[in-house]
Design a protein around this motif. Structure first.
Motif, PDB file in Angstrom:
ATOM      1  N   ALA A 185     -89.837 -56.362 -40.938  1.00  0.00           N
ATOM      2  CA  ALA A 185     -89.353 -54.980 -40.982  1.00  0.00           C
ATOM      3  C   ALA A 185     -89.400 -54.330 -39.607  1.00  0.00           C
ATOM      4  CB  ALA A 185     -90.171 -54.167 -41.982  1.00  0.00           C
ATOM      5  N   LEU A 186     -90.346 -54.777 -38.779  1.00  0.00           N
ATOM      6  CA  LEU A 186     -90.488 -54.213 -37.438  1.00  0.00           C
ATOM      7  C   LEU A 186     -89.543 -54.846 -36.426  1.00  0.00           C
ATOM      8  CD1 LEU A 186     -94.387 -53.994 -37.204  1.00  0.00           C
ATOM      9  CD2 LEU A 186     -92.788 -52.098 -37.474  1.00  0.00           C
ATOM     10  N   LEU A 187     -88.823 -55.881 -36.835  1.00  0.00           N
ATOM     11  CA  LEU A 187     -87.958 -56.603 -35.901  1.00  0.00           C
ATOM     12  C   LEU A 187     -86.940 -55.705 -35.196  1.00  0.00           C
ATOM     13  CD1 LEU A 187     -87.326 -59.386 -34.734  1.00  0.00           C
ATOM     14  CD2 LEU A 187     -85.767 -59.772 -36.646  1.00  0.00           C
ATOM     15  N   PRO A 188     -86.302 -54.743 -35.882  1.00  0.00           N
ATOM     16  CA  PRO A 188     -85.308 -53.910 -35.181  1.00  0.00           C
ATOM     17  C   PRO A 188     -85.872 -53.095 -34.019  1.00  0.00           C
ATOM     18  CG  PRO A 188     -85.030 -53.731 -37.557  1.00  0.00           C
ATOM     19  CD  PRO A 188     -86.319 -54.456 -37.334  1.00  0.00           C
ATOM     20  N   VAL A 189     -87.181 -52.826 -34.022  1.00  0.00           N
ATOM     21  CA  VAL A 189     -87.768 -52.067 -32.914  1.00  0.00           C
ATOM     22  C   VAL A 189     -88.546 -52.984 -31.973  1.00  0.00           C
ATOM     23  CG1 VAL A 189     -87.859 -49.881 -34.155  1.00  0.00           C
ATOM     24  CG2 VAL A 189     -89.781 -51.467 -34.340  1.00  0.00           C
ATOM     25  N   ASP A 190     -88.279 -54.271 -32.066  1.00  0.00           N
ATOM     26  CA  ASP A 190     -88.927 -55.254 -31.197  1.00  0.00           C
ATOM     27  C   ASP A 190     -88.204 -55.267 -29.850  1.00  0.00           C
ATOM     28  OD1 ASP A 190     -89.986 -57.536 -29.967  1.00  0.00           O
ATOM     29  OD2 ASP A 190     -90.237 -58.560 -31.887  1.00  0.00           O
ATOM     30  N   TYR A 191     -88.932 -54.998 -28.774  1.00  0.00           N
ATOM     31  CA  TYR A 191     -88.335 -54.987 -27.437  1.00  0.00           C
ATOM     32  C   TYR A 191     -87.716 -56.340 -27.092  1.00  0.00           C
ATOM     33  CZ  TYR A 191     -88.040 -54.690 -22.322  1.00  0.00           C
ATOM     34  OH  TYR A 191     -87.600 -54.725 -21.019  1.00  0.00           O
ATOM     35  N   GLY A 192     -88.312 -57.408 -27.595  1.00  0.00           N
ATOM     36  CA  GLY A 192     -87.756 -58.738 -27.339  1.00  0.00           C
ATOM     37  C   GLY A 192     -86.357 -58.890 -27.899  1.00  0.00           C
ATOM     38  N   LEU A 193     -86.104 -58.293 -29.059  1.00  0.00           N
ATOM     39  CA  LEU A 193     -84.766 -58.362 -29.648  1.00  0.00           C
ATOM     40  C   LEU A 193     -83.765 -57.595 -28.788  1.00  0.00           C
ATOM     41  CD1 LEU A 193     -83.093 -59.368 -32.035  1.00  0.00           C
ATOM     42  CD2 LEU A 193     -83.650 -57.247 -33.237  1.00  0.00           C
ATOM     43  N   LEU A 194     -84.179 -56.457 -28.258  1.00  0.00           N
ATOM     44  CA  LEU A 194     -83.310 -55.710 -27.344  1.00  0.00           C
ATOM     45  C   LEU A 194     -82.961 -56.564 -26.128  1.00  0.00           C
ATOM     46  CD1 LEU A 194     -81.926 -53.110 -26.330  1.00  0.00           C
ATOM     47  CD2 LEU A 194     -84.145 -52.420 -25.379  1.00  0.00           C
ATOM     48  N   CYS A 195     -83.948 -57.251 -25.584  1.00  0.00           N
ATOM     49  CA  CYS A 195     -83.686 -58.124 -24.430  1.00  0.00           C
ATOM     50  C   CYS A 195     -82.646 -59.189 -24.770  1.00  0.00           C
ATOM     51  CB  CYS A 195     -84.976 -58.801 -23.976  1.00  0.00           C
ATOM     52  SG  CYS A 195     -86.248 -57.666 -23.369  1.00  0.00           S
ATOM     53  N   LEU A 196     -82.736 -59.752 -25.960  1.00  0.00           N
ATOM     54  CA  LEU A 196     -81.830 -60.830 -26.353  1.00  0.00           C
ATOM     55  C   LEU A 196     -80.393 -60.355 -26.525  1.00  0.00           C
ATOM     56  CD1 LEU A 196     -84.114 -62.729 -28.894  1.00  0.00           C
ATOM     57  CD2 LEU A 196     -83.375 -63.541 -26.646  1.00  0.00           C
ATOM     58  N   THR A 197     -80.193 -59.074 -26.790  1.00  0.00           N
ATOM     59  CA  THR A 197     -78.822 -58.580 -26.940  1.00  0.00           C
ATOM     60  C   THR A 197     -78.031 -58.707 -25.640  1.00  0.00           C
ATOM     61  OG1 THR A 197     -79.411 -56.288 -26.382  1.00  0.00           O
ATOM     62  CG2 THR A 197     -79.531 -56.916 -28.701  1.00  0.00           C
ATOM     63  N   PHE A 198     -78.721 -58.762 -24.516  1.00  0.00           N
ATOM     64  CA  PHE A 198     -78.019 -58.861 -23.238  1.00  0.00           C
ATOM     65  C   PHE A 198     -77.390 -60.237 -23.027  1.00  0.00           C
ATOM     66  CE2 PHE A 198     -80.640 -55.152 -22.607  1.00  0.00           C
ATOM     67  CZ  PHE A 198     -79.780 -54.298 -21.928  1.00  0.00           C
ATOM     68  N   LEU A 199     -77.722 -61.197 -23.881  1.00  0.00           N
ATOM     69  CA  LEU A 199     -77.021 -62.479 -23.841  1.00  0.00           C
ATOM     70  C   LEU A 199     -75.527 -62.294 -24.106  1.00  0.00           C
ATOM     71  CD1 LEU A 199     -79.477 -64.831 -25.774  1.00  0.00           C
ATOM     72  CD2 LEU A 199     -78.837 -65.010 -23.354  1.00  0.00           C
ATOM     73  N   PHE A 200     -75.177 -61.221 -24.800  1.00  0.00           N
ATOM     74  CA  PHE A 200     -73.783 -60.960 -25.171  1.00  0.00           C
ATOM     75  C   PHE A 200     -73.135 -59.926 -24.253  1.00  0.00           C
ATOM     76  CE2 PHE A 200     -76.160 -62.295 -28.887  1.00  0.00           C
ATOM     77  CZ  PHE A 200     -75.374 -63.336 -29.368  1.00  0.00           C
ATOM     78  N   LEU A 201     -73.697 -59.748 -23.075  1.00  0.00           N
ATOM     79  CA  LEU A 201     -73.171 -58.749 -22.150  1.00  0.00           C
ATOM     80  C   LEU A 201     -71.743 -59.070 -21.715  1.00  0.00           C
ATOM     81  CD1 LEU A 201     -74.245 -56.145 -20.876  1.00  0.00           C
ATOM     82  CD2 LEU A 201     -74.985 -57.481 -18.899  1.00  0.00           C
ATOM     83  N   GLY A 202     -71.359 -60.332 -21.817  1.00  0.00           N
ATOM     84  CA  GLY A 202     -70.006 -60.715 -21.425  1.00  0.00           C
ATOM     85  C   GLY A 202     -68.939 -60.327 -22.428  1.00  0.00           C
TER      86      GLY A 202
END
Length: 245
Positions: A185-202
């Motif tokens: 449940a806490l995954l959406p506010v996990d800073y690590g998940l935010l970092c991983l979104t930058f894999l799709f910056l392209g």
């Protein structure tokens, strides 16, 4: 102390798992443990590790705001952010291992954490403005809202922890155990998940979609966290009084 011994001791001085989301608990802390043992062998202090964490994180933030989005940039940014995140875990673990925790070190750690939350969303805002073909101008408000929610969540959680320390010896046995449902449940506010979104910056559409989804999760969860923390602190005087009887 050799590397293996340091790793074994670090496994015994971990923070409680409660309150840690999935990536932070199952990925970041183990990686941070290895980095802490490595730093110990290199003779680095916790403050040195915090400084290296800041360098990695702010190098990534600078790249986000200065460079046109691409998959190559996204991979580099993600790696640097995750390295900074792991080192952010390593500094505290190293402090516990060497029994060198100090108010100044904790202050430095919190200041860097706050600065990175301010910086990463400010960088996304600048990148949106400079490089993205946004469907609507109102999308520029997304990083502003995300920054507000993330900093409020960080400050609220940090302040709650500080206030709870006053009666930690009484309430230690009252803390419920962490559960798999809570971790997910806490995954959406996990800073690590935010970092991983930058894999799709392209891919601007995918990145924007993921970023806005995480923003929406923060908007929903932040009020719940604030209410929960307030209730815990509101009940605390009664619990502490009961513990002294």
């Amino acid at each position: 102390m050799n590397f293996s011994s340091a790793l074994r001791q670090l496994s015994q001085v971990q923070k409680p798992a409660r309150g840690a989301p999935f990536y932070a608990r199952f990925v970041n802390r183990p990686v941070g443990r290895v980095l802490a043992a490595t730093a110990h062998r290199m003779g680095l202090s916790p403050n040195h590790v915090t400084a290296v964490s800041a360098l990695a994180t702010f190098a990534a933030i600078a790249a986000i705001l200065a460079c046109p989005p691409s998959y190559a940039l996204g991979r580099w940014v993600t790696l640097a952010l995750l390295l900074g995140f792991a080192l952010d875990s390593a500094d505290g673990q190293l402090a516990r291992l060497t029994r060198s925790a100090s108010p100044s070190g904790e202050w430095m750690d919190h200041v860097v954490d706050c600065a990175k939350l301010l910086g990463i969303h400010a960088a996304v805002l600048i990148s949106f403005y400079r490089f993205f073909e946004l469907p609507r101008t109102v999308m520029l408000l997304a990083p502003v809202g995300f920054q507000f929610a993330a900093v409020l969540l960080f400050f609220g959680g940090t302040l709650t922890d500080q206030l709870k320390r006053r009666g930690s010896e009484v309430s230690a046995g009252l803390r419920p155990r962490s559960s798999a449902v809570r971790v997910m449940a806490l995954l959406p506010v996990d800073y690590g998940l935010l970092c991983l979104t930058f894999l799709f910056l392209g891919n601007q559409k995918i990145f924007c979609g993921l970023y806005v989804t995480l923003l929406a999760a923060h908007v929903l969860l932040v009020p719940a966290f604030l209410a929960k923390w307030f209730r815990e602190l509101y009940r605390r005087p009664a619990e502490e009084s009961a513990g002294r009887l």
